[in-house]
Structure formats: C-alpha cells, structure tokens
Design a protein around this motif. Structure first.
Motif, PDB file in Angstrom:
ATOM      1  N   UNK A  38      42.744  32.915  51.593  1.00  0.00           N
ATOM      2  CA  UNK A  38      43.813  33.480  52.408  1.00  0.00           C
ATOM      3  C   UNK A  38      44.323  32.469  53.430  1.00  0.00           C
ATOM      4  N   UNK A  39      43.411  31.719  54.033  1.00  0.00           N
ATOM      5  CA  UNK A  39      43.813  30.708  55.009  1.00  0.00           C
ATOM      6  C   UNK A  39      44.635  29.615  54.343  1.00  0.00           C
ATOM      7  N   UNK A  40      44.202  29.189  53.136  1.00  0.00           N
ATOM      8  CA  UNK A  40      44.943  28.146  52.425  1.00  0.00           C
ATOM      9  C   UNK A  40      46.342  28.617  52.038  1.00  0.00           C
ATOM     10  N   UNK A  41      46.448  29.871  51.628  1.00  0.00           N
ATOM     11  CA  UNK A  41      47.760  30.408  51.279  1.00  0.00           C
ATOM     12  C   UNK A  41      48.682  30.394  52.494  1.00  0.00           C
ATOM     13  N   UNK A  42      48.151  30.761  53.644  1.00  0.00           N
ATOM     14  CA  UNK A  42      48.962  30.780  54.863  1.00  0.00           C
ATOM     15  C   UNK A  42      49.324  29.363  55.300  1.00  0.00           C
ATOM     16  N   UNK A  43      48.380  28.436  55.202  1.00  0.00           N
ATOM     17  CA  UNK A  43      48.635  27.049  55.593  1.00  0.00           C
ATOM     18  C   UNK A  43      49.744  26.437  54.743  1.00  0.00           C
ATOM     19  N   UNK A  44      49.787  26.797  53.456  1.00  0.00           N
ATOM     20  CA  UNK A  44      50.765  26.229  52.524  1.00  0.00           C
ATOM     21  C   UNK A  44      52.015  27.105  52.417  1.00  0.00           C
ATOM     22  N   UNK A  63      50.511  41.659  58.143  1.00  0.00           N
ATOM     23  CA  UNK A  63      51.600  41.561  57.182  1.00  0.00           C
ATOM     24  C   UNK A  63      51.863  42.921  56.548  1.00  0.00           C
ATOM     25  N   UNK A  64      53.093  43.138  56.125  1.00  0.00           N
ATOM     26  CA  UNK A  64      53.443  44.342  55.378  1.00  0.00           C
ATOM     27  C   UNK A  64      52.630  44.327  54.083  1.00  0.00           C
ATOM     28  N   UNK A  65      51.799  45.326  53.879  1.00  0.00           N
ATOM     29  CA  UNK A  65      50.881  45.330  52.746  1.00  0.00           C
ATOM     30  C   UNK A  65      51.577  45.286  51.407  1.00  0.00           C
ATOM     31  N   UNK A  66      52.655  46.050  51.248  1.00  0.00           N
ATOM     32  CA  UNK A  66      53.363  46.086  49.967  1.00  0.00           C
ATOM     33  C   UNK A  66      54.083  44.772  49.700  1.00  0.00           C
ATOM     34  N   UNK A  67      54.712  44.223  50.723  1.00  0.00           N
ATOM     35  CA  UNK A  67      55.425  42.952  50.566  1.00  0.00           C
ATOM     36  C   UNK A  67      54.441  41.841  50.212  1.00  0.00           C
ATOM     37  N   UNK A  68      53.311  41.824  50.907  1.00  0.00           N
ATOM     38  CA  UNK A  68      52.326  40.765  50.652  1.00  0.00           C
ATOM     39  C   UNK A  68      51.785  40.862  49.230  1.00  0.00           C
ATOM     40  N   UNK A  69      51.452  42.054  48.778  1.00  0.00           N
ATOM     41  CA  UNK A  69      50.888  42.227  47.438  1.00  0.00           C
ATOM     42  C   UNK A  69      51.884  41.812  46.363  1.00  0.00           C
ATOM     43  N   UNK A  70      53.143  42.202  46.524  1.00  0.00           N
ATOM     44  CA  UNK A  70      54.173  41.824  45.551  1.00  0.00           C
ATOM     45  C   UNK A  70      54.324  40.319  45.488  1.00  0.00           C
ATOM     46  N   UNK A  71      54.360  39.671  46.667  1.00  0.00           N
ATOM     47  CA  UNK A  71      54.463  38.204  46.704  1.00  0.00           C
ATOM     48  C   UNK A  71      53.258  37.554  46.034  1.00  0.00           C
ATOM     49  N   UNK A  72      52.061  38.008  46.337  1.00  0.00           N
ATOM     50  CA  UNK A  72      50.849  37.379  45.819  1.00  0.00           C
ATOM     51  C   UNK A  72      50.748  37.537  44.302  1.00  0.00           C
ATOM     52  N   UNK A  73      51.097  38.701  43.787  1.00  0.00           N
ATOM     53  CA  UNK A  73      51.072  38.910  42.339  1.00  0.00           C
ATOM     54  C   UNK A  73      52.027  37.947  41.633  1.00  0.00           C
ATOM     55  N   UNK A  75      53.135  35.103  42.755  1.00  0.00           N
ATOM     56  CA  UNK A  75      52.624  33.740  42.904  1.00  0.00           C
ATOM     57  C   UNK A  75      51.607  33.435  41.812  1.00  0.00           C
ATOM     58  N   UNK A  76      50.682  34.364  41.574  1.00  0.00           N
ATOM     59  CA  UNK A  76      49.671  34.141  40.539  1.00  0.00           C
ATOM     60  C   UNK A  76      50.321  34.051  39.159  1.00  0.00           C
ATOM     61  N   UNK A 147      44.385  39.384  38.406  1.00  0.00           N
ATOM     62  CA  UNK A 147      43.162  38.590  38.547  1.00  0.00           C
ATOM     63  C   UNK A 147      43.051  37.573  37.409  1.00  0.00           C
ATOM     64  N   UNK A 148      43.503  37.953  36.232  1.00  0.00           N
ATOM     65  CA  UNK A 148      43.505  37.017  35.109  1.00  0.00           C
ATOM     66  C   UNK A 148      44.574  35.956  35.306  1.00  0.00           C
ATOM     67  N   UNK A 149      45.724  36.341  35.872  1.00  0.00           N
ATOM     68  CA  UNK A 149      46.727  35.333  36.215  1.00  0.00           C
ATOM     69  C   UNK A 149      46.138  34.323  37.198  1.00  0.00           C
ATOM     70  N   UNK A 150      45.399  34.834  38.174  1.00  0.00           N
ATOM     71  CA  UNK A 150      44.804  33.957  39.181  1.00  0.00           C
ATOM     72  C   UNK A 150      43.802  32.999  38.538  1.00  0.00           C
ATOM     73  N   UNK A 151      43.026  33.504  37.579  1.00  0.00           N
ATOM     74  CA  UNK A 151      42.082  32.628  36.883  1.00  0.00           C
ATOM     75  C   UNK A 151      42.824  31.489  36.186  1.00  0.00           C
TER      76      UNK A 151
END
Length: 229
Positions: A38-44, A63-73, A75-76, A147-151
């Motif tokens: 999480x820290x690395x994601x914020x730093x970058x 952070x807005x929970x829904x906005x953050x989750x949509x962005x993170x998905x 990104x992966x 999670x598989x995308x992240x892998x």
C-alpha cells in the motif's frame, strides 16, 4: 472504516456525500494487501494514477473505498496484461470467485493442471484461495479474479505462465544474467542520482515486450545493489 459524517471527525468531504472512507489500515484488512505494498502504491501515485486522498480524519489519510477498489482492480488488470506473452483472460468482475479451470484461463495456462499443482506447491506470489467449494470427495479452491491479475503482474520471470523460467534457481542475486539488468545498470550509470520513476519510461521502450513498472523497479533495485557482474 468510517463515513465523513461521523461526529467529531475533521474531513474535507461534504457530510451529505455519505461515502465510505477507508484508511490504509482499512484497505489492508478489506483487500488483504500488505502495508508495504500500500505504501509503495501511494509513493508511486504520479505514475500509477492512485486516487487522491478523499479526507483526513484525525490526521489519518482516508480514501473513497469504492473509488480505490475500482482503481486497484484496473491497475492489476493492466499490469497483468503487460507481464505475460501468453494470452491471459482478463475480463470479468474483479471480485468474482473463480475455480481452477477459469483461473487457468486468467493466467494463460494450457489447462487447470498447473493451477492444481500451484495449490500444492505454490510459486512465489501465488495467492492463497479466497474461498473453497466443499464437494463430496474434495475441496475446490476459488480465487477472486483480481488476485490472479495481481499474481500475473508481480510474478518473477519473463513471459512465462508457470512462474519463474527454467534456470532461475541458484542465482547469486535477482535477475543475474538477465538482459534487462544490463539495461538497468547502463541507465543508472548514465543517470547517477536518478530515481526509478525517472528511469522506467526509458527502459520500457528498450525491450520488445513491455514490462510493468513493478518489474522494472525490482530490476533497478537489483542493479543498484549489484552494479557489476
């Protein structure tokens, strides 16, 4: 987790919005992501498009929970697509639970045999199942698509659906002998004092295949720690 209309909270979000806000600790628990990630994601954030802080409550960023989750998905998904030469299946609902057959398609494996092997002998970074189907004679693992995308996005090796390519074991340090490590060393030598963020864009265009920023950051880390063969 909190909402911006909690009494006594300092926030820069209008109370009537009613958005659910997550602190970094909340994100860690809800999404099962480590503090360092999480820290690395914020730093970058300038490079990865991390959502801005929605509110500061008692000095803690939220952070807005829904906005953050949509962005993170998303990104992966993008990072997974950039990390493999095999044709992964990267559509679908990020939160959907899938079994071994669909997991194999997501990862670009020929069939589910690789997934079954990984459950028993997981390579580095392979995710623990998020749930299990209880069948009459066995249990079937299930994973959230993201999670598989992240892998795929973070696995070691180049364009290899089965984790690390042959010959990786026994290396003295990460990416030893890898042509990308040579490129990273050259970039560091030509730009002393430069940050990774300043170097990655130039490195990405020097290889036939495009690798994610996460991969290049790992390569640059090895190049800094091992500037010579």
């Amino acid at each position: 987790m909190t909402t911006p209309n909690d009494p006594g909270q300092e926030t820069n979000v209008p109370p009537e919005t009613g958005r659910t806000l997550y602190s970094r600790a909340d994100l860690r628990k809800v999404h099962n992501i480590s503090e360092s990630t999480l820290q690395n994601l914020w730093t970058d954030r300038e490079n990865n498009g991390h959502p801005p802080v929605t509110a500061t409550l008692d000095g803690v960023m939220h952070w807005d929970g829904e906005v953050w989750a949509t962005w993170h998905h998303e990104l992966q998904r993008r990072r997974a697509a950039a990390s493999t030469t095999n044709p992964p299946k990267l559509d679908g609902d990020p939160e959907e639970l899938v079994g071994p057959a669909e997991a194999a398609k997501i990862c670009g494996f020929a069939d589910s045999a690789t997934v079954s092997h990984y459950v028993k002998n997981p390579p580095e970074g392979w995710p623990e199942p998020d749930d299990w189907d209880v069948l009459p004679t066995r249990r079937r693992p299930k994973w959230k698509r993201w999670r598989l995308w992240q892998y795929l996005a973070e696995r070691k090796g180049r364009g290899h659906a089965g984790g690390r390519p042959k010959g990786r074991r026994g290396l003295a340090y990460p990416y030893q002998g890898d042509e990308r490590l040579t490129l990273a060393r050259q970039a560091l030598a030509a730009n002393p004092g430069a940050k990774n963020a300043d170097l990655v864009a130039g490195l990405q265009v020097q290889t036939e295949k495009t690798y994610s920023r996460t991969v290049w950051n790992l390569i640059l880390k090895s190049a800094r720690e091992h500037p010579e063969e």
